[in-house]
Enzyme design. Structure first.
Site: not given
Ligand code: BES
Ligand code: ZN
Length: 451
Positions: A82, A84, A149-150
């Site tokens: 992603h 963003d 994604e965020e």
């Molecule tokens: N990359 C992260 C998720 C992540 C971080 C997975 C560290 C494993 C280890 C991703 O970009 C993220 O932050 N996702 C959000 C998704 C949500 C907004 C639907 C999250 O987890 O808060």
């Molecule tokens: Zn991420």
């Protein structure tokens, strides 16, 4: 593989240019930056030698697509990332400005450095390097990169669900997770899901004097506090009827493997979480609590008077941003219905409550015996010179559940972030040795898959 070493400076300059674009998906005033970042990725795919490098427009931020399908009979890998990023606030806590990447030691500091621009660029550079040195790829490759994604990823979900032929693949490969420790090659095989929403609470028709009416008027802010404390007890147990029924406990083998990970609870508490005490369900270890148990958290409350000094008011309304992280086999829609029912049951007299969903994502678990996971473990092992560990993560990557549900393919999460990368926080960074090694590991992975 000297090509990858010879080109490091260029990789770094490109990454810096990418990081200078403030592509914050949750703030609409950055729409132009979102577009610039999508075009940056598209151009990068084209330059890497991919065919059909294009933007896919739809409801939401553009998706970026590219393909190389010149290996008939070989598997097709779908690379996801992603472009963003999260908002950078609080700005005053950054040592250098969030969108002016700065090198300090072996780290590059900027919003999105690790999550996910640096890691996304690993995928692009791995493919570029293979095409530049061999003229072909060992397997077929598609790129599908999103820009929301965020904030929940609605556009990509609709695209994948539509059955578009550009999503046809045997496995997804994602660099958007963390290594368990520096130099420890890691594959993440479990992610939590999420339900995120806003709770709107209304009391009187208008704000009221808290002296004149205190004692008879319902207070929406107090109501939020009452609801939150009813939903989770002081030991961190979620008190929502039926909520944990579908939680699948980790296997005995998995728990054993987690015990062998280099994890020191005191150090984790002091250096990583930086709290006086870890909280949560005492009958589970900290790793189980973040990897295999659901959560319930409030992220912000608005309402009433927050200015300087005192104002004696009972506000008419208040809002709370609330999320729950889910683990396999919880179902987001069912969990949300249970949450909303519990909120209604816990709401005190005299207030009305309304729940507005912001986004939902399913939890995911990938089989460690899957051949695509095994091949990734081997490629990482060869690159890092150490056995690969399998972990889970408490974070969410909504597309993983979507790939599972609609494409029926596994997602290989080979991440190169580090636990102290400050994701979503001030001073986000990416460890450059991981950037360079990640590029080689992904290139090696494609070779292993090609056989
Ligand atoms: N990359 C992260 C998720 C992540 C971080 C997975 C560290 C494993 C280890 C991703 O970009 C993220 O932050 N996702 C959000 C998704 C949500 C907004 C639907 C999250 O987890 O808060
Ligand atoms: Zn991420």
């Amino acid at each position: 593989m000297s090509y990858f070493e010879d080109n490091r400076d260029r990789y770094l300059e490109e990454l810096k240019a990418f990081l200078r674009i403030p592509s914050i998906s949750t703030l609409s005033e950055h729409a132009a930056d979102i577009r610039r970042a999508s075009e940056f990725v598209r151009a990068g795919l084209e330059k890497a030698g991919l065919e059909r490098a294009e933007l896919i427009e739809g409801d939401g931020n553009p998706l970026v697509y590219g393909q190389w399908l010149g290996a008939p009979g070989k598997p097709t890998v779908l690379f996801y990332g992603h472009y963003d990023v999260q908002p950078p606030d609080p700005l005053e806590e950054w040592t250098s400005p969030p969108f002016e990447p700065e090198l300090r030691g072996e780290d590059i500091f900027a919003r999105g450095a690790s999550d996910d621009k640096g890691q996304l660029w690993i995928l692009v550079k791995a493919v570029e390097g293979l095409l530049a040195t061999r003229g072909s790829l060992p397997v077929n490759v598609r790129f599908l990169i999103e820009g929301e994604e965020e904030t929940g990823g609605e556009h990509i979900e609709a695209f994948v669900a539509s059955g578009d032929p550009r999503t046809k693949a045997d496995a997804a490969v994602i660099c958007d997770t963390e290594m368990f420790a520096p130099n420890l090659p890691t594959i993440c095989v479990g992610l939590r899901g999420i339900v995120y929403g806003e709770l709107h609470v209304r009391g009187a028709e208008q704000d009221l004097h808290s002296g004149v009416y205190g004692g008879v008027a319902p207070n929406p802010l107090n109501a939020i506090a009452e609801i939150l404390t009813a939903l989770k007890d002081r030991d961190g147990h979620i008190r929502i009827p039926g909520f944990c029924d579908k939680v699948r406990p980790p296997t005995a083998e998995e728990l054993e493997a987690w015990k062998r990970l280099p994890f020191d609870e005191e150090e984790y508490r002091k250096k990583e979480v930086r709290v006086s005490e870890l909280v949560g369900e005492p009958e589970y270890s900290p790793l189980e609590r973040v990897w295999a148990r659901p959560t319930l958290d409030c992220h912000g409350i608005t309402g009433g008077f927050t200015g300087e000094g005192a104002k004696t008011v009972i506000p008419a309304r208040a809002t709370a941003k609330i999320s729950t992280r889910l683990v396999a086999d919880q179902d987001p829609e069912e969990a949300e219905a249970q949450l909303v029912a519990a909120i209604r049951a816990a709401a005190p007299r005299g207030v009305s409550v309304e729940w507005k969903t912001i986004h939902r994502a399913a939890p995911s678990l990938v089989d460690t015996g899957d051949p695509f996971v095994r091949a990734a473990a081997r490629a990482l092992e060869e690159t890092f010179g150490k056995p690969t560990v399998f972990i889970r993560s408490g974070g969410s990557i909504p597309i993983v559940g979507v790939f599972d549900q609609h494409l029926r393919i596994p997602s290989v999460l080979m991440g190169f972030g580090l636990p102290d990368d400050n994701l979503h926080a001030p001073n986000e960074k990416f460890h450059l040795p991981n950037f360079y090694r990640g590029i080689q590991a992904v290139a090696r992975y494609l070779e292993v898959l090609g056989g």
